[in-house]
Design an enzyme around this catalytic site. Structure first.
Site, mmCIF file in Angstrom:
data_model
loop_
_atom_site.group_PDB
_atom_site.id
_atom_site.type_symbol
_atom_site.label_atom_id
_atom_site.label_comp_id
_atom_site.label_asym_id
_atom_site.label_seq_id
_atom_site.Cartn_x
_atom_site.Cartn_y
_atom_site.Cartn_z
ATOM 1 N N ASP A 181 0.746 -1.219 0.184
ATOM 2 C CA ASP A 181 0.158 -0.075 0.125
ATOM 3 C C ASP A 181 0.785 1.267 -0.030
ATOM 4 O O ASP A 181 1.760 1.297 0.776
ATOM 5 C CB ASP A 181 -0.901 0.052 1.060
ATOM 6 C CG ASP A 181 -2.155 0.940 0.946
ATOM 7 O OD1 ASP A 181 -3.150 0.489 1.159
ATOM 8 O OD2 ASP A 181 -1.787 2.197 0.870
ATOM 9 N N ASN A 189 -10.934 7.726 5.550
ATOM 10 C CA ASN A 189 -10.759 6.198 5.470
ATOM 11 C C ASN A 189 -11.718 5.587 6.730
ATOM 12 O O ASN A 189 -11.829 4.356 6.503
ATOM 13 C CB ASN A 189 -9.299 5.994 5.387
ATOM 14 C CG ASN A 189 -8.345 6.310 4.303
ATOM 15 O OD1 ASN A 189 -7.450 6.662 4.619
ATOM 16 N ND2 ASN A 189 -8.964 6.503 3.037
ATOM 17 N N ARG A 192 -14.501 2.984 7.418
ATOM 18 C CA ARG A 192 -14.565 1.486 6.968
ATOM 19 C C ARG A 192 -13.255 0.943 7.255
ATOM 20 O O ARG A 192 -13.019 -0.467 7.419
ATOM 21 C CB ARG A 192 -14.937 1.155 5.516
ATOM 22 C CG ARG A 192 -14.136 2.017 4.588
ATOM 23 C CD ARG A 192 -14.762 2.205 3.278
ATOM 24 N NE ARG A 192 -13.945 3.143 2.575
ATOM 25 C CZ ARG A 192 -13.540 4.380 2.585
ATOM 26 N NH1 ARG A 192 -13.990 4.966 3.492
ATOM 27 N NH2 ARG A 192 -12.493 4.909 1.708
ATOM 28 N N LYS A 205 -0.277 3.847 5.587
ATOM 29 C CA LYS A 205 -1.025 2.735 5.979
ATOM 30 C C LYS A 205 -0.487 1.338 6.162
ATOM 31 O O LYS A 205 -0.701 0.682 7.052
ATOM 32 C CB LYS A 205 -2.056 2.549 4.803
ATOM 33 C CG LYS A 205 -3.111 3.593 4.657
ATOM 34 C CD LYS A 205 -4.320 3.104 3.880
ATOM 35 C CE LYS A 205 -5.386 4.245 3.372
ATOM 36 N NZ LYS A 205 -6.285 3.900 2.450
ATOM 37 N N CYS A 290 -9.781 -17.947 -14.617
ATOM 38 C CA CYS A 290 -9.055 -16.482 -14.018
ATOM 39 C C CYS A 290 -9.898 -15.466 -14.337
ATOM 40 O O CYS A 290 -10.967 -15.574 -14.830
ATOM 41 C CB CYS A 290 -7.795 -16.519 -14.698
ATOM 42 S SG CYS A 290 -7.757 -15.969 -16.428
ATOM 43 N N CYS A 307 -12.528 5.199 -11.415
ATOM 44 C CA CYS A 307 -11.856 6.371 -11.852
ATOM 45 C C CYS A 307 -12.101 7.359 -10.703
ATOM 46 O O CYS A 307 -11.361 8.523 -10.936
ATOM 47 C CB CYS A 307 -12.549 6.508 -13.080
ATOM 48 S SG CYS A 307 -12.015 5.452 -14.485
HETATM 49 ZN ZN LIG Z 1 -8.499 -17.341 -18.094
#
Ligand SMILES: [Zn+2]
Length: 393
Positions: A181, A189, A192, A205, A290, A307
């Site tokens: 991090d 922050n 939560r 952090k 995956c 974003c």
């Molecule tokens: Zn895959």
């Protein structure tokens, strides 16, 4: 006709190099990698001095973390020399290790010769007490707790998802926790990110998380990466970890992580959150789909939640982060059915948990191929992120 089991092992032994315990005794501590391929319980009862533990069932996924240099001399052993012979064959024939030997007669012959055996520390009285509620569950027990203490879990992000999962994994006694991090604790922050607190605003952090983890459980070693994961550092950072907990908040890193983790064959326990909705799945390379099988293309930019700042119910990352921590513990101790090939959708407003089956895509750009064939240039292929977000308006 297929050979019998004994005949098969004889054939394999003829195809590998074996070494006598007396020769191994001479090289202990001399830069030779000595690998114990037995099960956790057997290793805990005593092993060769300085031996590293890579159970045969995890050989393919863990050996690179322990012996990254394929040219290094590697000596494998087990109880009697059979499992290590099979493992030696895998290392040299399938994984390209150049100088692999199996110790004849295993640790049994080693002991018969009167050589020294190192016995790992037993649980201390404090550990017996601390983990007593785990030891009482048959699915975990002492062997499972030992696996947890030996486990190495990497958390990407000490934010909303990483905070609860890190705290509970530390409490559960996961021996080594890595945290990646780059941010410092901000007042916004704390709605939560419960591993941090009001006194630590402005503190990195990773440092704040380490302080909370150490206060909760001094058994846990914390490895800090105060950096942002990117294409230049990802292979180095994630190598050698058993499991990755994905709490990243943007698509480019998520695709990059997917491709790198498939290449290194490290399972990723992934979750995401937005508003009142959470998602979770376990991506175990080559065992299930995956992330690219699930989302071959990133979503349209205007739907991408990463974003800018987005709203989220403060409790929700707690729920999802703990589902992640639960999956991690299950994977480590080998209990239950991990959420492989399943996407769990949690709707906090409706109080429902829905499951969607997901399958491996035989055309997947990444996991349809051998891990060795995935090149650096192909990892994390993704539209330019600035342009991607700018298009979102
Ligand atoms: Zn895959």
């Amino acid at each position: 006709m297929s050979p019998s089991g004994a005949e098969f092992i004889r054939q394999r032994k003829a195809q590998i190099a074996e070494v006598d315990p007396s020769a191994v005794h001479e090289v202990v501590g001399n830069g030779v990698a000595i690998i114990d391929v037995r099960e956790t319980e057997e290793f805990a009862n005593g092993h060769l001095p300085g031996a590293k533990h890579v159970p045969r069932s995890y050989l393919e996924s863990r050996i690179e973390g322990v012996v990254p240099d394929r040219g290094q001399r590697v000596i494998l052993y087990c109880a009697s020399g059979q499992r290590s012979a099979l493992a030696a064959y895998t290392l040299s024939e399938d994984l390209g290790y150049e100088h692999v030997e199996s110790m004849t007669g295993g640790i049994t012959l080693w002991k018969d010769r009167g050589y020294e055996v190192e016995v790992p520390k037993r649980f201390t009285a404090e550990q017996r007490d601390r983990y007593s509620r785990h030891i009482l569950i048959p699915e975990i027990g002492e062997a499972g707790q030992r696996k947890l203490l030996e486990a190495r879990v990497l958390l990407l992000g000490a934010g909303g998802l990483g905070s609860p999962s890190a705290l509970y994994l530390a409490a559960a006694g996961v021996g080594t926790l890595g945290i990646v991090d780059n941010d410092v604790v901000d007042l916004s922050n704390l709605q939560r990110q419960v591993i941090h607190n009001s006194q630590r605003i402005g503190v990195p952090k990773v440092d704040s998380a380490e302080e909370s983890i150490k206060a909760l459980n001094p058994d846990v070693e914390v490895v800090k990466y105060r950096t942002r994961l990117d294409a230049t550092n990802i292979m180095e950072i994630i190598s050698g970890w058993d499991i990755i907990v994905d709490g990243v908040d943007n698509f480019p890193t998520r695709y990059l992580l997917n491709d790198a983790s498939v290449r290194l064959q490290i399972p990723v326990v992934s979750a995401s959150i937005l508003g009142f909705d959470g998602q979770l799945s376990v991506f175990k390379p080559y065992d299930g789909p995956c992330y690219r099988c699930l989302f071959p293309e990133p979503p349209p930019a205007e739907l991408a939640p990463s974003c800018g700042a987005n709203g989220v119910l403060g409790v929700l990352p707690g729920t999802m982060g703990l589902l992640q921590a639960t999956e991690v513990v299950k994977l480590i101790v080998g209990a239950g059915d991990p959420a492989i090939g399943r996407l769990l959708l949690y709707d906090a407003l409706a109080a429902t948990l829905t499951e969607v089956k997901i399958r491996r895509d035989p055309q997947c750009a990444i996991c349809s191929r051998d891990p060795e064939s995935i090149s650096d240039a192909e990892m994390g292929v993704f539209p330019d992120y600035e342009a991607f977000c700018a298009a979102a308006g």
